[in-house]
Design a protein around this motif. Sequence first.
Motif, short mmCIF file in Angstrom:
data_model
loop_
_atom_site.label_atom_id
_atom_site.label_comp_id
_atom_site.label_asym_id
_atom_site.label_seq_id
_atom_site.Cartn_x
_atom_site.Cartn_y
_atom_site.Cartn_z
N UNK A 51 0.79 -1.11 -0.06
CA UNK A 51 0.06 0.02 -0.02
C UNK A 51 0.92 1.19 -0.01
N UNK A 52 1.02 1.82 -1.21
CA UNK A 52 2.03 2.93 -1.28
C UNK A 52 1.65 4.15 -0.60
N UNK A 53 0.44 4.43 -0.67
CA UNK A 53 -0.53 5.54 0.05
C UNK A 53 0.08 5.42 1.56
N UNK A 54 -0.28 4.28 2.28
CA UNK A 54 -0.05 4.33 3.65
C UNK A 54 1.59 4.52 4.01
N UNK A 55 2.32 3.87 2.96
CA UNK A 55 3.69 3.74 3.13
C UNK A 55 4.25 5.22 2.92
N UNK A 56 3.69 6.05 1.98
CA UNK A 56 4.05 7.60 1.94
C UNK A 56 3.81 8.46 3.32
N UNK A 57 2.66 8.04 3.87
CA UNK A 57 2.26 8.79 4.83
C UNK A 57 3.16 8.30 6.09
N UNK A 58 3.41 7.25 6.45
CA UNK A 58 4.14 6.70 7.56
C UNK A 58 5.48 6.61 7.55
N UNK A 59 5.95 6.66 6.29
CA UNK A 59 7.45 6.52 6.01
C UNK A 59 7.72 5.01 6.40
#
Length: 299
Positions: free
Chosen positions: A57-65
């Motif tokens: 999940x790239x969106x969650x990955x981007x938000x949480x780093x």
Amino acid sequence: MLRGDRMEAGLRLLEIDVRRRLDGLLQGNHLGLVPGPGSEPGEARPYAPGDDVRRMDWAVTARTTTPHIRETVADRELETWLVVDLSASLDFGTAACEKRDLAVATVAAIAHLTRGGGNRIGALISTGAELVRVPARGGLAHARGLVRKVAQVQRAPEGVRGDLASAVEQLRRPPRRRGLAVVVSDFLGDTDWQRPLRALSLRHELISVEIVDPRDVELPDVGTVVLADPETGRQREVTASPLLRKEFAAAAAEHRAEVASGIRRAGSGHLVLRTDSDWIADTVRFVVSRKRRWSGGAA
């Protein structure tokens, strides 16, 4: 007990044993064999080694780093297809049963683990001499009939080679709805099944069940013995010297490592069942390990 006049009694005892020991151990619509993947998005969780990167999940990955994957909710109905290799090399066993009997038992366990909730199960049964198709249907009566059909398939004549690659390819064409595919074989001989197995895993959740007999991996100290290849009919008289036994074990270990590597590269789960082991306990450990992996716990 799965041959001749004792077959029906043997099948009933097999079903009772499978249900008694598996019931209540695993929960969920698919009883743990496919506890996660489906078509509906579910919860996101941190990525763990071994997770399928296609579910990142790239969106969650981007938000949480922090790398996250998106779990998916299992479909309410599961279609399971079995590829059952009953070539001549499985008509052999030196422990509690023949490898062929263990293949029948494996079909019974898979049928039980995927039964219920509108789920369907079908099979392609290959002996090398013939390919038997059993359409995917649901219900207890069909599951019992499927196990009986596998047990009743005629043995291949001596000298007929199995063709696992062709059987796996037959399951791919025509494309079937996404679901669970289970390949049951001893995986002896050529490894030309690797490419169709990888292609099959692109559409289905895949499990490969490798059936092993002790004599597949080691040659006992029996002096002079005649070895026969049931798929070619060739025979050779050999003396089981310490050197020959060592070379045989090394060659067998190398082949099994190649099989395990091919199965792993295909993205398939790998369950090893032995004729000299408690196959139901081994199955339970495998399924519990899959449940832990899909839930993010340690295997």
